[in-house]
Design an enzyme around this catalytic site. Structure first.
Site, PDB file in Angstrom:
ATOM      1  N   ASP A  69      63.111  65.797  36.166  1.00  0.00           N
ATOM      2  CA  ASP A  69      61.909  65.570  36.953  1.00  0.00           C
ATOM      3  C   ASP A  69      60.843  66.554  36.503  1.00  0.00           C
ATOM      4  O   ASP A  69      61.158  67.674  36.071  1.00  0.00           O
ATOM      5  CB  ASP A  69      62.192  65.760  38.449  1.00  0.00           C
ATOM      6  CG  ASP A  69      61.215  64.979  39.321  1.00  0.00           C
ATOM      7  OD1 ASP A  69      61.645  63.992  39.942  1.00  0.00           O
ATOM      8  OD2 ASP A  69      60.026  65.343  39.358  1.00  0.00           O
ATOM      9  N   ASP A  92      58.877  65.857  31.430  1.00  0.00           N
ATOM     10  CA  ASP A  92      57.744  64.945  31.528  1.00  0.00           C
ATOM     11  C   ASP A  92      58.095  63.727  30.690  1.00  0.00           C
ATOM     12  O   ASP A  92      58.083  63.787  29.460  1.00  0.00           O
ATOM     13  CB  ASP A  92      56.483  65.625  31.007  1.00  0.00           C
ATOM     14  CG  ASP A  92      55.270  64.705  30.987  1.00  0.00           C
ATOM     15  OD1 ASP A  92      55.402  63.521  31.368  1.00  0.00           O
ATOM     16  OD2 ASP A  92      54.191  65.161  30.559  1.00  0.00           O
ATOM     17  N   TYR A 183      50.745  48.498  38.174  1.00  0.00           N
ATOM     18  CA  TYR A 183      52.108  48.621  38.694  1.00  0.00           C
ATOM     19  C   TYR A 183      52.952  47.381  38.419  1.00  0.00           C
ATOM     20  O   TYR A 183      54.031  47.466  37.814  1.00  0.00           O
ATOM     21  CB  TYR A 183      52.066  48.910  40.191  1.00  0.00           C
ATOM     22  CG  TYR A 183      53.408  49.249  40.793  1.00  0.00           C
ATOM     23  CD1 TYR A 183      53.959  50.512  40.628  1.00  0.00           C
ATOM     24  CD2 TYR A 183      54.118  48.312  41.536  1.00  0.00           C
ATOM     25  CE1 TYR A 183      55.187  50.833  41.176  1.00  0.00           C
ATOM     26  CE2 TYR A 183      55.343  48.620  42.089  1.00  0.00           C
ATOM     27  CZ  TYR A 183      55.876  49.876  41.907  1.00  0.00           C
ATOM     28  OH  TYR A 183      57.093  50.184  42.452  1.00  0.00           O
ATOM     29  N   LYS A 187      56.198  46.908  35.791  1.00  0.00           N
ATOM     30  CA  LYS A 187      57.524  46.557  36.288  1.00  0.00           C
ATOM     31  C   LYS A 187      58.039  45.283  35.622  1.00  0.00           C
ATOM     32  O   LYS A 187      59.233  45.155  35.332  1.00  0.00           O
ATOM     33  CB  LYS A 187      57.502  46.394  37.810  1.00  0.00           C
ATOM     34  CG  LYS A 187      57.243  47.692  38.557  1.00  0.00           C
ATOM     35  CD  LYS A 187      58.251  48.782  38.210  1.00  0.00           C
ATOM     36  CE  LYS A 187      58.068  50.028  39.054  1.00  0.00           C
ATOM     37  NZ  LYS A 187      59.039  51.095  38.733  1.00  0.00           N
ATOM     38  N   THR A 218      60.329  55.552  50.747  1.00  0.00           N
ATOM     39  CA  THR A 218      60.532  56.739  49.921  1.00  0.00           C
ATOM     40  C   THR A 218      59.282  57.611  50.035  1.00  0.00           C
ATOM     41  O   THR A 218      58.263  57.178  50.580  1.00  0.00           O
ATOM     42  CB  THR A 218      60.746  56.368  48.439  1.00  0.00           C
ATOM     43  OG1 THR A 218      59.506  55.882  47.901  1.00  0.00           O
ATOM     44  CG2 THR A 218      61.833  55.309  48.283  1.00  0.00           C
TER      45      THR A 218
END
Length: 292
Positions: A69, A92, A183, A187, A218
């Site tokens: 992360d 990264d 987005y 995906k 989340t």
């Protein structure tokens, strides 16, 4: 003699089958029924949300987890939580050099057996006014980053002639999510990237599959649920009548990572509580409503 030879071969096959069943039972009894004991699993974006839940799930199944992360402290907290020799690596995923550094660290403990591509960002905005920087940022993390991580850690798997890559996509990869920049586009790209990898790397023993979450709460989506009534309205849209959790996605990922999914390759598992099938129920149809 021929009959005796055939009988002997048949008996040997039966004995072999019995031994295999016995070994499988022993593995199940030992708690490693998923076959992940001792495997090394890499989770990108593992410091929070779906990534954190997945890291915890894989560790519980016996894997040694490397939490990648850009948030180093968050990754370290997750690694400390799950224990078992877990690694926390600042990475990264938009940087090939950063991924190569993380891959070298994982190679030092035996090399990856599992990769969960999960890192992601969200930038709102309609396509007519979306800044190019926002478009490029989403693609860099959610699509290019997945490719770079798959190539770096997939090389380790191909060296072992065994491995599983799971890409966390979204139901937005099948249905446009308006005013979310790139987005949905990324995906959808993730799904095809996975299928491409499945075809190219399957002969080398590496499987590639997708888990596509639906409405999941989340940290990335938390701001939505803080608005009054959003949780209730979203839950009402889902046949399971609840918003999903990171653990719901982690369970599907862990299955795909395991030996139980050995013949699953190039697949996409919709993990959305059934919301993807609700289109027709949203269209008024007098006389066909749900009974009160």
């Amino acid at each position: 003699m021929i009959g005796n030879s055939r009988t002997g071969r048949a008996s040997a096959m039966v004995r072999g089958s019995v031994r295999e069943r016995h070994m499988a039972a022993q593995k199940h009894d030992s708690g490693d029924w998923l076959g992940l004991g001792g495997r090394i699993a890499v989770v990108t974006g593992g410091a929070s949300g779906i990534g954190r839940a997945t890291a915890v799930s894989l560790a519980r199944a016996g894997a040694r987890v490397a939490v990648l992360d850009i948030n180093q402290k968050g990754g370290a907290d997750v690694a400390a939580e799950i224990g078992g020799g877990a690694l926390a690596l600042r990475c990264d995923t938009t940087s090939e050099a950063s991924i190569a550094e993380a891959a070298a660290a994982v190679a030092g403990i035996g090399g990856a057996d599992v990769l969960v591509n999960n890192a992601g960002i969200l930038r709102p905005g309609g396509l007519d006014k979306l800044p190019l920087a926002h478009w490029n940022a989403i693609i860099a993390v959610t699509l290019t980053g997945y490719f770079l991580a798959a190539r770096a850690f997939g090389a380790q798997m191909m060296g072992k002639r065994r491995g599983s890559i799971i890409h966390v996509a979204s139901i937005a990869g099948q249905e446009p999510q308006p005013y979310s920049g790139a987005y949905s586009v990324t995906k959808a790209g993730v799904v095809m990237l996975s299928r491409q990898l499945a075809v190219e790397w399957g002969p080398a023993g590496v499987r590639s599959n997708v888990v596509s979450p639906g409405l999941i709460r989340t940290p990335l989506s938390e701001s939505f649920y803080r608005q009054p009534g959003v949780t209730e309205k979203r839950s009402a849209l889902v046949p399971r009548q609840r918003v999903g959790t990171g653990e719901d996605i982690a369970n599907a990922v862990t299955f795909l990572a395991s030996d139980k999914a050995d013949y699953v390759n190039g697949a996409e598992i919709l993990t959305d509580g059934g919301v993807g099938g609700m289109l027709m129920s949203m269209i008024p149809r007098p006389g066909f409503e749900r009974p009160a």
